[in-house]
Design a protein around this motif. Sequence first.
Motif, short mmCIF file in Angstrom:
data_model
loop_
_atom_site.label_atom_id
_atom_site.label_comp_id
_atom_site.label_asym_id
_atom_site.label_seq_id
_atom_site.Cartn_x
_atom_site.Cartn_y
_atom_site.Cartn_z
N MET A 103 0.97 -1.12 -0.05
CA MET A 103 -0.04 -0.07 0.04
C MET A 103 0.97 1.31 -0.03
N ALA A 104 0.59 2.10 -1.05
CA ALA A 104 1.72 3.11 -1.22
C ALA A 104 1.61 4.07 0.02
N TYR A 105 0.65 4.35 0.67
CA TYR A 105 0.77 5.44 1.83
C TYR A 105 0.72 4.86 3.09
N SER A 106 1.06 3.46 3.27
CA SER A 106 0.91 2.90 4.49
C SER A 106 2.06 3.41 5.42
N PRO A 107 1.92 3.63 6.70
CA PRO A 107 3.01 4.29 7.34
C PRO A 107 4.06 3.15 7.82
N LEU A 108 3.83 1.79 7.56
CA LEU A 108 4.86 0.93 7.48
C LEU A 108 6.07 0.97 6.83
N LEU A 109 5.67 1.72 5.45
CA LEU A 109 6.70 1.75 4.57
C LEU A 109 7.58 3.04 4.67
N LYS A 110 9.09 2.72 4.81
CA LYS A 110 9.78 3.76 5.19
C LYS A 110 10.31 4.52 3.85
N ARG A 111 10.58 3.75 2.81
CA ARG A 111 11.20 4.60 1.65
C ARG A 111 10.96 3.65 0.47
N ILE A 112 10.49 4.40 -0.59
CA ILE A 112 10.18 3.95 -1.94
C ILE A 112 11.25 4.38 -2.92
N GLU A 113 12.07 3.66 -3.60
CA GLU A 113 13.10 4.35 -4.40
C GLU A 113 13.12 3.62 -5.87
N VAL A 114 13.14 4.33 -7.01
CA VAL A 114 13.12 3.89 -8.25
C VAL A 114 14.47 3.74 -8.51
N LEU A 115 14.78 2.43 -8.67
CA LEU A 115 16.37 2.33 -9.28
C LEU A 115 16.68 2.43 -10.53
N GLN A 116 15.77 1.78 -11.24
CA GLN A 116 15.92 1.89 -12.79
C GLN A 116 14.62 2.10 -13.39
N LYS A 117 14.45 3.00 -14.65
CA LYS A 117 13.08 3.25 -15.11
C LYS A 117 12.96 2.18 -16.31
N ALA A 118 11.63 1.73 -16.66
CA ALA A 118 11.63 0.90 -17.47
C ALA A 118 11.66 1.52 -19.07
N GLN A 119 12.10 0.61 -19.93
CA GLN A 119 12.38 0.97 -21.14
C GLN A 119 11.41 0.08 -22.22
N ARG A 120 10.61 0.81 -23.07
CA ARG A 120 9.80 0.12 -24.13
C ARG A 120 8.78 -0.85 -23.51
N VAL A 121 8.15 -0.46 -22.46
CA VAL A 121 6.94 -1.17 -21.97
C VAL A 121 5.71 -0.79 -22.53
N ARG A 122 4.75 -1.70 -22.99
CA ARG A 122 3.84 -1.13 -23.94
C ARG A 122 2.44 -1.57 -22.97
N ARG A 123 2.52 -2.12 -21.84
CA ARG A 123 1.43 -2.58 -21.19
C ARG A 123 1.58 -1.99 -19.73
N ALA A 124 0.16 -1.82 -19.09
CA ALA A 124 0.15 -1.20 -17.99
C ALA A 124 0.15 -2.20 -16.87
N LYS A 125 -0.23 -3.46 -16.91
CA LYS A 125 -0.07 -4.67 -16.07
C LYS A 125 1.10 -5.50 -16.75
N LEU A 126 1.96 -5.84 -16.11
CA LEU A 126 3.00 -6.99 -16.72
C LEU A 126 2.62 -8.39 -16.12
#
Length: 158
Positions: A103-126
């Motif tokens: 859950m994105a806004y959970s108080p139990l999540l300390k940190r969310i970090e995007v390490l690498q962006k996707a390239q050439r993904v054509r779907r919303a759900k993989l």
Amino acid sequence: MQFETPMAKPEEKRPNVMKVIEREAIVRADVDGRSKLFVRRAAPKDRMCAGDIVQVETINSVSNPSLTSSFTGVCIAIYRRGIDTSFILRNIVQKVGVEVRYMAYSPLLKRIEVLQKAQRVRRAKLFYLRENPGKMFRQKMLTKSAKTSGSSSPVARK
């Protein structure tokens, strides 16, 4: 036939109370600016998308917040539902596919970090990555090895 009193003008449109409450809840839960990752209308480089490699650090104990664990995986789905926004990360741990839904806004999540962006993904759900577990990682490794080798064509060795 004339009316004695003029017809009443429609009242100004009042804001939806539930939307106002939800926005206030997001502002309260957004302690580290993570709401910018989940805005639909943000530029793709600023938001989290399916196919990104993400690292999430969670707090294991409410009484002792220094106990944390981290999970790194490919984001295979994002469900944007206001304060109930969630996302699914998938990784292979000891030859077993592991999916974790956060859950994105959970108080139990300390940190969310995007390490690498996707390239050439054509779907919303993989979800197709469930059948091909190493496909995403193989593609990334092939593109990295091609970039590091420096030559576009294979060299024949004698």
